[in-house]
Design a protein around this motif. Structure first.
Motif, short mmCIF file in Angstrom:
data_model
loop_
_atom_site.label_atom_id
_atom_site.label_comp_id
_atom_site.label_asym_id
_atom_site.label_seq_id
_atom_site.Cartn_x
_atom_site.Cartn_y
_atom_site.Cartn_z
N GLY A 60 30.49 39.77 22.51
CA GLY A 60 30.72 38.98 23.71
C GLY A 60 30.67 39.81 24.98
N PHE A 61 30.14 39.22 26.04
CA PHE A 61 30.13 39.87 27.34
C PHE A 61 31.51 39.76 27.96
N GLU A 62 31.89 40.77 28.73
CA GLU A 62 33.19 40.77 29.40
C GLU A 62 33.24 39.67 30.45
N ARG A 63 34.42 39.08 30.61
CA ARG A 63 34.62 38.01 31.59
C ARG A 63 34.22 38.45 33.00
N GLY A 64 34.44 39.71 33.30
CA GLY A 64 34.11 40.23 34.63
C GLY A 64 32.64 40.08 34.97
N MET A 65 31.77 40.09 33.97
CA MET A 65 30.34 39.92 34.24
C MET A 65 30.07 38.52 34.79
N PHE A 66 30.76 37.53 34.25
CA PHE A 66 30.59 36.15 34.72
C PHE A 66 31.27 35.95 36.08
N ASP A 67 32.41 36.61 36.27
CA ASP A 67 33.08 36.56 37.57
C ASP A 67 32.18 37.13 38.66
N THR A 68 31.45 38.18 38.33
CA THR A 68 30.52 38.79 39.29
C THR A 68 29.43 37.81 39.68
N VAL A 69 28.87 37.11 38.71
CA VAL A 69 27.81 36.12 39.00
C VAL A 69 28.37 35.03 39.90
N ARG A 70 29.55 34.52 39.57
CA ARG A 70 30.15 33.46 40.40
C ARG A 70 30.38 33.95 41.83
N ARG A 71 30.87 35.17 41.97
CA ARG A 71 31.10 35.74 43.30
C ARG A 71 29.78 35.93 44.06
N GLU A 86 10.74 31.02 14.47
CA GLU A 86 12.14 31.17 14.08
C GLU A 86 13.04 30.58 15.17
N VAL A 87 14.01 29.78 14.75
CA VAL A 87 14.92 29.15 15.69
C VAL A 87 16.14 30.04 15.88
N HIS A 88 16.50 30.26 17.13
CA HIS A 88 17.66 31.08 17.49
C HIS A 88 18.66 30.20 18.22
N ARG A 89 19.92 30.63 18.19
CA ARG A 89 20.98 29.87 18.85
C ARG A 89 21.65 30.75 19.89
N ASP A 90 21.93 30.16 21.03
CA ASP A 90 22.69 30.83 22.08
C ASP A 90 23.83 29.93 22.50
N ASP A 91 25.01 30.51 22.68
CA ASP A 91 26.11 29.84 23.36
C ASP A 91 26.04 30.32 24.80
N VAL A 92 26.01 29.38 25.74
CA VAL A 92 25.77 29.76 27.13
C VAL A 92 26.84 29.19 28.05
N VAL A 93 27.00 29.88 29.16
CA VAL A 93 27.80 29.41 30.28
C VAL A 93 26.81 28.90 31.32
N LEU A 94 27.08 27.73 31.86
CA LEU A 94 26.21 27.15 32.87
C LEU A 94 26.83 27.36 34.25
N PHE A 95 26.07 27.96 35.14
CA PHE A 95 26.47 28.11 36.54
C PHE A 95 25.61 27.18 37.38
N GLU A 96 26.23 26.57 38.39
CA GLU A 96 25.49 25.72 39.33
C GLU A 96 25.85 26.11 40.75
N THR A 97 24.84 26.01 41.61
CA THR A 97 25.04 26.15 43.04
C THR A 97 24.04 25.24 43.73
N MET A 98 24.25 25.00 45.01
CA MET A 98 23.34 24.12 45.75
C MET A 98 22.84 24.84 46.99
N THR A 99 21.62 24.49 47.38
CA THR A 99 21.01 25.12 48.54
C THR A 99 20.02 24.15 49.20
N ASP A 100 19.83 24.31 50.49
CA ASP A 100 18.88 23.46 51.21
C ASP A 100 17.44 23.83 50.88
N THR A 101 17.19 25.12 50.70
CA THR A 101 15.84 25.58 50.40
C THR A 101 15.88 26.53 49.20
#
Length: 102
Positions: free
Chosen positions: A17-28, A55-70
């Protein structure tokens, strides 16, 4: 208005597993650039994908969303490359959808 979605894996290819801090960095990073971001991290999404050999692979993912005008495609290409290196992935899925604000 555009909705940008990023799909980031919870685990590397060895199953560690990736450390939570990696995801916190993306959110920031997304919040700093776009003024806000949402992460769907409590119930990870499951993604199945097929490689070139069928070959079929499986990933468990976290989804991030943001919005932008362009959509700055050059910036997103560079950021995707950064995320691919950071999360040790061949490809990180980032998609943009045009949305209408209600």
């Amino acid at each position: 208005m555009h909705l940008i979605q990023l799909f980031l894996p919870l685990y590397d290819n060895a199953g560690k597993g990736f450390e939570r801090g990696m995801f916190d960095t993306v959110r920031r990073e997304l919040t700093d650039r776009f003024g806000g971001a949402t992460a769907y991290a409590r119930a990870p999404a499951r993604g199945d994908w097929e490689d070139a050999d069928g070959e079929v692979h499986r990933d468990d993912v976290v989804l991030f969303e943001t919005m932008t005008d362009t959509v700055d495609r050059d910036w997103w290409a560079k950021y995707r490359s950064t995320l691919e290196q950071r999360f040790r992935q061949d490809r990180v899925l980032i998609r943009a959808t045009t949305v209408e604000m209600l």
